[in-house]
Design an enzyme around this catalytic site. Structure first.
Site, PDB file in Angstrom:
ATOM      1  CG  ASP A  25      -1.812   7.645   0.563  1.00  0.00           C
ATOM      2  OD1 ASP A  25      -0.741   7.632  -0.212  1.00  0.00           O
ATOM      3  OD2 ASP A  25      -3.048   7.788   0.182  1.00  0.00           O
ATOM      4  CG  ASP A  80      -2.459   2.718   6.471  1.00  0.00           C
ATOM      5  OD1 ASP A  80      -3.198   3.385   6.984  1.00  0.00           O
ATOM      6  OD2 ASP A  80      -2.595   2.406   5.127  1.00  0.00           O
ATOM      7  CG  ASP A  91      -1.775   1.289   1.410  1.00  0.00           C
ATOM      8  OD1 ASP A  91      -2.422   1.596   0.614  1.00  0.00           O
ATOM      9  OD2 ASP A  91      -1.656   1.762   2.684  1.00  0.00           O
TER      10      ASP A  91
END
Length: 266
Positions: free
Chosen positions: A19, A190, A17
């Site tokens: 961000d 996250d 991922d």
């Protein structure tokens, strides 16, 4: 390549991922700043995006906010020539690249050295995913596709939104095309919204996890990596203010800039 049952070679990959995983904060804020400089959005919209970026750093993503961003970006790019969007890329990269976590890049390159293909998986545009994958020497990127007609964005999607189940679907599609064994692969994210992505592989890793992902990762025994210190720094500033300390705007700014530095660990 890794070795499977009976000594047969298995092709594996690592999916990252973007961000709060590969980079501190959100890449979207740098797109917003570039769009503002190009006269595509108002100062008020830019201020709102900066606020949303700070909120994202502290709390992570939600489905409602992700859908709102998707609708807003679709409206923003409607009727915009592809070349005009491409010209924003240097300014976007100038913001993103200094905020990449060196530790995460080291992990990505270690996967490549071990024979695993490495991909960015992001809800950002396919163009952004391709650009970052090229600059970082990754093997490819999976992003959200927008429809283009006669060199102009229509504002409509050209495929599933690469968010939540969309990420897992794009990974499975890639795995089928490239003969990648997902059970031997790795995924890094996250957010609880990326549980489909993390559960699609045999080796999920939670990076700067939000509260729900942290709870699940602990329960499942997944590896957990903490790199982002912004939340701790803001809590410290709040505590100082509550205790009667007076912090100048310059001091707060320095603290937040330090928190933005890639590689800070807790």
């Amino acid at each position: 390549m890794t070795e499977g049952a009976g000594g047969s070679a298995v092709r594996a990959a690592a999916f990252f991922d973007l961000d709060r995983t590969l980079m501190a904060g959100s890449s979207g804020i740098f797109f917003a700043r570039a769009a503002f400089d190009a006269g595509m959005i108002t100062r008020r919209r830019l201020a709102r995006d900066i606020y949303e970026n700070l909120r994202f750093r502290l709390r992570g993503s939600t489905d409602d906010r992700a859908d709102a961003v998707r609708r807003r970006v679709g409206a923003l790019i409607t009727g915009v020539p592809v070349r005009a969007m491409e010209r924003l890329a240097p300014r976007v990269l100038a913001g993103v690249l200094p905020r990449l976590y060196p530790q995460m890049l080291a992990r990505a390159y270690a996967h490549q050295d071990a024979g695993r293909a490495v991909y960015i998986v992001t809800a950002a545009s396919q163009e952004m995913a391709d650009l970052l994958a090229h600059v970082l020497a990754f093997d490819g990127g999976l992003g959200s596709r927008s429809e283009i007609a006669h060199g102009v964005y229509t504002g409509r999607e050209a495929g599933p939104f690469n968010y939540r189940d969309g990420k897992a679907a794009s990974m499975r599609e890639l795995a089928a095309a490239e003969r990648i064994e997902l059970s031997a692969s790795y995924a890094y994210s996250d957010s609880e919204s990326d549980l489909p992505m993390l559960r699609a592989v045999g080796h999920p890793v939670a990076v700067n996890p939000d509260a729900e992902l942290l709870r699940i990762a602990r329960r499942e025994g997944w590896e957990i990596v903490h790199l982002d210190r912004l939340g701790r720094r803001l809590k410290l500033l709040t505590a100082l203010a509550a205790g009667g300390a007076v912090a100048s705007a310059g001091a707060i700014g320095r603290a937040l800039r330090h928190a933005d530095a890639p590689g800070a660990s807790v």
